[in-house]
Design an enzyme around this catalytic site. Structure first.
Site, PDB file in Angstrom:
ATOM      1  CG  ASP A  32      -2.055   0.955   1.119  1.00  0.00           C
ATOM      2  OD1 ASP A  32      -2.396   1.339  -0.017  1.00  0.00           O
ATOM      3  OD2 ASP A  32      -2.622   1.347   2.160  1.00  0.00           O
ATOM      4  CG  ASN A  80      -7.858  -1.931  -5.030  1.00  0.00           C
ATOM      5  OD1 ASN A  80      -6.918  -2.699  -4.837  1.00  0.00           O
ATOM      6  ND2 ASN A  80      -8.175  -1.004  -4.155  1.00  0.00           N
TER       7      ASN A  80
HETATM    8  C1  IPE Z   1      -1.643   0.282  -3.378  1.00  0.00           C
HETATM    9  O1  IPE Z   1      -1.413   1.637  -3.376  1.00  0.00           O
HETATM   10  C2  IPE Z   1      -1.888  -0.246  -4.766  1.00  0.00           C
HETATM   11  C3  IPE Z   1      -3.271  -0.655  -5.000  1.00  0.00           C
HETATM   12  C4  IPE Z   1      -4.207  -0.684  -4.104  1.00  0.00           C
HETATM   13  C5  IPE Z   1      -3.617  -1.041  -6.352  1.00  0.00           C
HETATM   14  P1  IPE Z   1      -2.615   2.684  -3.348  1.00  0.00           P
HETATM   15  O2  IPE Z   1      -2.986   3.002  -4.773  1.00  0.00           O
HETATM   16  O3  IPE Z   1      -3.718   2.208  -2.505  1.00  0.00           O
HETATM   17  O4  IPE Z   1      -1.879   3.906  -2.686  1.00  0.00           O
HETATM   18  P2  IPE Z   1      -2.506   4.913  -1.621  1.00  0.00           P
HETATM   19  O5  IPE Z   1      -2.992   4.105  -0.476  1.00  0.00           O
HETATM   20  O6  IPE Z   1      -3.599   5.667  -2.326  1.00  0.00           O
HETATM   21  O7  IPE Z   1      -1.337   5.779  -1.249  1.00  0.00           O
HETATM   22  C1  IPE Z   2      -5.295  -2.693  -0.115  1.00  0.00           C
HETATM   23  O1  IPE Z   2      -5.029  -1.333  -0.302  1.00  0.00           O
HETATM   24  C2  IPE Z   2      -5.236  -3.405  -1.423  1.00  0.00           C
HETATM   25  C3  IPE Z   2      -3.919  -3.499  -2.040  1.00  0.00           C
HETATM   26  C4  IPE Z   2      -2.793  -3.057  -1.542  1.00  0.00           C
HETATM   27  C5  IPE Z   2      -3.901  -4.166  -3.313  1.00  0.00           C
HETATM   28  P1  IPE Z   2      -6.197  -0.257  -0.414  1.00  0.00           P
HETATM   29  O2  IPE Z   2      -5.543   1.053  -0.570  1.00  0.00           O
HETATM   30  O3  IPE Z   2      -7.171  -0.657  -1.468  1.00  0.00           O
HETATM   31  O4  IPE Z   2      -6.888  -0.420   1.010  1.00  0.00           O
HETATM   32  P2  IPE Z   2      -7.806   0.592   1.837  1.00  0.00           P
HETATM   33  O5  IPE Z   2      -8.871   1.086   0.899  1.00  0.00           O
HETATM   34  O6  IPE Z   2      -6.928   1.707   2.311  1.00  0.00           O
HETATM   35  O7  IPE Z   2      -8.332  -0.218   2.969  1.00  0.00           O
HETATM   36 MG    MG Z   3      -4.136   2.439  -0.473  1.00  0.00          MG
END
Ligand code: IPE
Ligand code: IPE
Ligand code: MG
Length: 256
Positions: A32, A80
């Site tokens: 994340d 997602n």
């Molecule tokens: C994790 O990084 C990747 C996916 C969930 C696909 P994020 O895209 O969630 O990054 P933040 O949490 O917005 O920084």
């Molecule tokens: C969790 O990250 C999913 C992945 C890293 C693929 P998210 O960014 O989607 O999680 P939340 O929404 O902060 O819980």
């Molecule tokens: Mg995230």
């Protein structure tokens, strides 16, 4: 090294001869923080995802060197899909390119690559790349690398507990089929989450019953091999009791 079990899965969906069963530690990582990493640099979120993909290669390499048996990387959750179409499309393109590139590297390193999660919502070009990568790396016995894409642990649990659908199969086997995994992996020892949040976000809910949970504020693109080793050292210092009174320590993986 992993033990060769020569186990044959005779399921309806997959009739695959598994070269070996994963042996050793199972580490799951919730990767994340890509978006925030990019925002802090004034870059678009997609740039964060590209940097995140580069971090994957480094961490996989470190995990292999540390002798981890199974590494499950959470790449895209079922939730997602709720993100803007352009971000989802960019992520899918990134997965397709990365799989195409990494399959060869994994095969050379004897790493078996499997993608877990739903497949019916994955576009055909990516699906083909997934299948190609799985076939290309099927003989790998050094480490099992699982990439969770369109993954929901809750949905998998719901599917696995639905009556009759899968006959009299054991629960673990049902769960394996529910996430389209070729290899059965029923427990995770250590879950690492980057990005500062302290939650599981629908990742390995059943498998993590006794997992150690390691949360770090570091954003995923900044996570390096040394960070993985630091998490493993922290893990080794844990007292694992599994409801009992004795410390059932794991074998040492890294030099302290
Ligand atoms: C994790 O990084 C990747 C996916 C969930 C696909 P994020 O895209 O969630 O990054 P933040 O949490 O917005 O920084
Ligand atoms: C969790 O990250 C999913 C992945 C890293 C693929 P998210 O960014 O989607 O999680 P939340 O929404 O902060 O819980
Ligand atoms: Mg995230």
């Amino acid at each position: 090294m992993q033990r060769v079990a020569g186990e044959v899965f005779l399921s309806m969906d997959f009739a695959i001869q598994s070269a070996c069963q994963p042996d050793g530690l199972h580490v799951g990582i919730i990767m994340d923080g890509n978006g925030r990493w990019a925002a802090r640099r004034g870059l678009p979120r997609q740039a964060g995802h590209r940097a995140g993909a580069r971090a994957v290669r480094t961490v996989v390499e470190a995990a292999r060197r540390a002798g981890i048996g199974t590494l499950t990387l959470y790449a895209f959750s079922a939730d997602n899909w709720a993100r803007p179409e352009a971000e989802v499309a960019a992520l899918m393109t990134l997965f397709r390119r990365a799989l195409g590139k990494e399959a060869e590297h994994c095969a050379e390193q004897h790493i078996r690559l499997e993608v877990i999660g739903r497949r019916d919502r994955i576009a055909r070009p990516l699906l083909l790349e997934i299948e190609r990568a799985e076939e290309r790396t099927a003989a790998g016995c050094r480490m099992l690398l699982r990439l969770a894409v369109d993954y929901s642990s809750r949905a998998a649990l719901e599917a696995a507990t639905r009556p009759v659908e899968f006959g009299s199969a054991e629960f673990g086997e049902r769960l394996r089929r529910a996430v389209n995994a070729r290899t059965a992996v029923e427990t995770v020892d250590l879950v690492i989450r980057t990005g500062g949040e302290q939650r599981l976000s629908d990742f390995l809910l059943w498998e993590a019953a006794y997992a150690e949970l390691f949360f770090t504020p570091r954003m995923w693109p900044d996570f390096e091999g040394e960070d993985l080793l630091a998490a493993l050292r922290w893990f080794e210092a844990r007292t694992r009791r599994f409801g009992g009174l004795e410390d059932r320590a794991t074998a040492s993986l890294v030099d302290s």
